[in-house]
Design an enzyme around this catalytic site. Structure first.
Site, PDB file in Angstrom:
ATOM      1  N   HIS A 120       0.822  -1.223   0.000  1.00 54.64           N
ATOM      2  CA  HIS A 120       0.000   0.000   0.000  1.00 54.64           C
ATOM      3  C   HIS A 120       0.855   1.271   0.000  1.00 54.64           C
ATOM      4  O   HIS A 120       0.381   2.327   0.406  1.00 54.64           O
ATOM      5  CB  HIS A 120      -0.974  -0.008   1.194  1.00 54.64           C
ATOM      6  N   HIS A 132      -1.383   5.840   9.235  1.00 54.60           N
ATOM      7  CA  HIS A 132      -0.079   6.500   9.174  1.00 54.60           C
ATOM      8  C   HIS A 132      -0.131   7.907   9.763  1.00 54.60           C
ATOM      9  O   HIS A 132       0.535   8.824   9.277  1.00 54.60           O
ATOM     10  CB  HIS A 132       0.419   6.547   7.730  1.00 54.60           C
ATOM     11  N   HIS A 189      10.683  -4.056   3.753  1.00 54.61           N
ATOM     12  CA  HIS A 189      11.173  -2.703   3.516  1.00 54.61           C
ATOM     13  C   HIS A 189      11.493  -2.023   4.840  1.00 54.61           C
ATOM     14  O   HIS A 189      10.948  -2.379   5.880  1.00 54.61           O
ATOM     15  CB  HIS A 189      10.192  -1.856   2.693  1.00 54.61           C
ATOM     16  N   GLU A 217       4.696  -5.121   8.631  1.00 52.17           N
ATOM     17  CA  GLU A 217       3.321  -5.004   8.124  1.00 52.17           C
ATOM     18  C   GLU A 217       2.765  -6.330   7.622  1.00 52.17           C
ATOM     19  O   GLU A 217       1.548  -6.474   7.490  1.00 52.17           O
ATOM     20  CB  GLU A 217       3.275  -3.956   7.009  1.00 52.17           C
TER      21      GLU A 217
END
Length: 281
Positions: free
Chosen positions: A12, A59, A193, A240
């Site tokens: 995302h 976020h 990541h 995530e």
């Protein structure tokens, strides 16, 4: 009764939103990534879900570091996308299903999951990018949205096991809803990541592929990883992937893989796509 018709995983990252806004799907850098979504888009066009439950992490649009719920469920009839500062144009608002959401909340709480229930909730790129990937460049959304935010930002975080168990409880909650409603569940984020520190930009393709295989074929192996072990392999933001476990827990023990795709790098991220449906026990 309501029925889960499938589960989808997707990254995302906000750069995807900018690429779609700029219509760069066929640019050399992006083409293979976006091509990996075409079978999923075609499947969704065929099955036409009534509701998409998007498991994502907020976020900072709703929750900042001073107040971060472990699990937060949207319980509204409408959700607005707002500017996060990434330069992504805001999208059309999403229709929710407050009645269904409150049923899910009550059922999950009765199964010992203490949720934060949000009667007002803005949705950021973590939720909007997956929806935009699947239903691209449309004037309005073809199904309703129920956002389910999982804390992957402020430690302590829920474990992969806890997220998997949440998915199992979510299935019971969905299937106890008396309305005929077709539900698709998205597990979003990841894969490997890291955005900061000495390991910024890390991508572990081998671990990403291992995670995808475990999630499909042996989710108990995925739950055996501690959060520290996941972050050591996949990077701090690679945690995530625990949100994929919510989706997997909501499906049957055995699943059919209708589509699988992996691409790296996209904005310093390993990006994986799965389309799963219940298999036979």
């Amino acid at each position: 009764m309501a029925k889960i018709i499938g589960g989808i995983t997707t990254s995302h990252i906000p750069a995807i939103g900018n690429a779609m806004a700029d219509k760069k799907e066929n640019d050399p850098y992006w083409k293979r990534f976006f091509d990996g979504y075409e079978p999923v888009k075609a499947w969704l066009d065929e099955v036409k879900p009534d509701v998409a439950i998007i498991v994502y992490n907020d976020h900072g649009l709703n929750f900042f570091l001073n107040t971060v719920p472990t699990f937060a469920l949207g319980c509204a009839d409408e959700y607005h996308n707002d500017d996060e500062g990434w330069g992504i144009p805001t999208t059309a608002s999403f229709k929710g299903d407050a009645q269904f959401s409150w049923h899910l909340a009550e059922s999950l709480i009765n199964q010992n999951f203490d949720l934060t229930t949000c009667q007002e909730m803005k949705v950021d790129h973590g939720c909007v990018v997956p929806m935009s990937l699947m239903w691209r460049h449309l004037p309005e959304w073809p199904c309703k949205l129920i956002p389910l935010a999982v804390n992957t930002v402020q430690h302590p975080l829920p474990s992969a096991q806890r997220c998997y168990d949440l998915g199992k409880a979510l299935r019971k909650a969905i299937e106890s809803y008396p309305e005929d409603t077709k539900v698709v569940i998205f597990g979003t984020g990841g894969l490997s990541h890291q955005l900061q520190g000495e390991r910024a930009g890390i991508i572990d393709v081998e671990f990403d592929m291992e995670c995808m295989d475990y999630i499909v074929n042996d989710p108990d192996k995925m739950t055996a990883f501690s959060n520290t072990e996941i972050m050591e392999k996949a990077g701090t933001e690679g945690i995530e992937v625990i949100m994929w476990m919510v989706m997997r827990g909501a499906l049957a023990p055995n699943v059919n893989v209708l589509h699988k795709h992996y691409h790296a790098p996209i904005s310093n991220t390993g990006a994986g796509v799965l389309l799963l449906t219940d298999g036979k026990d």
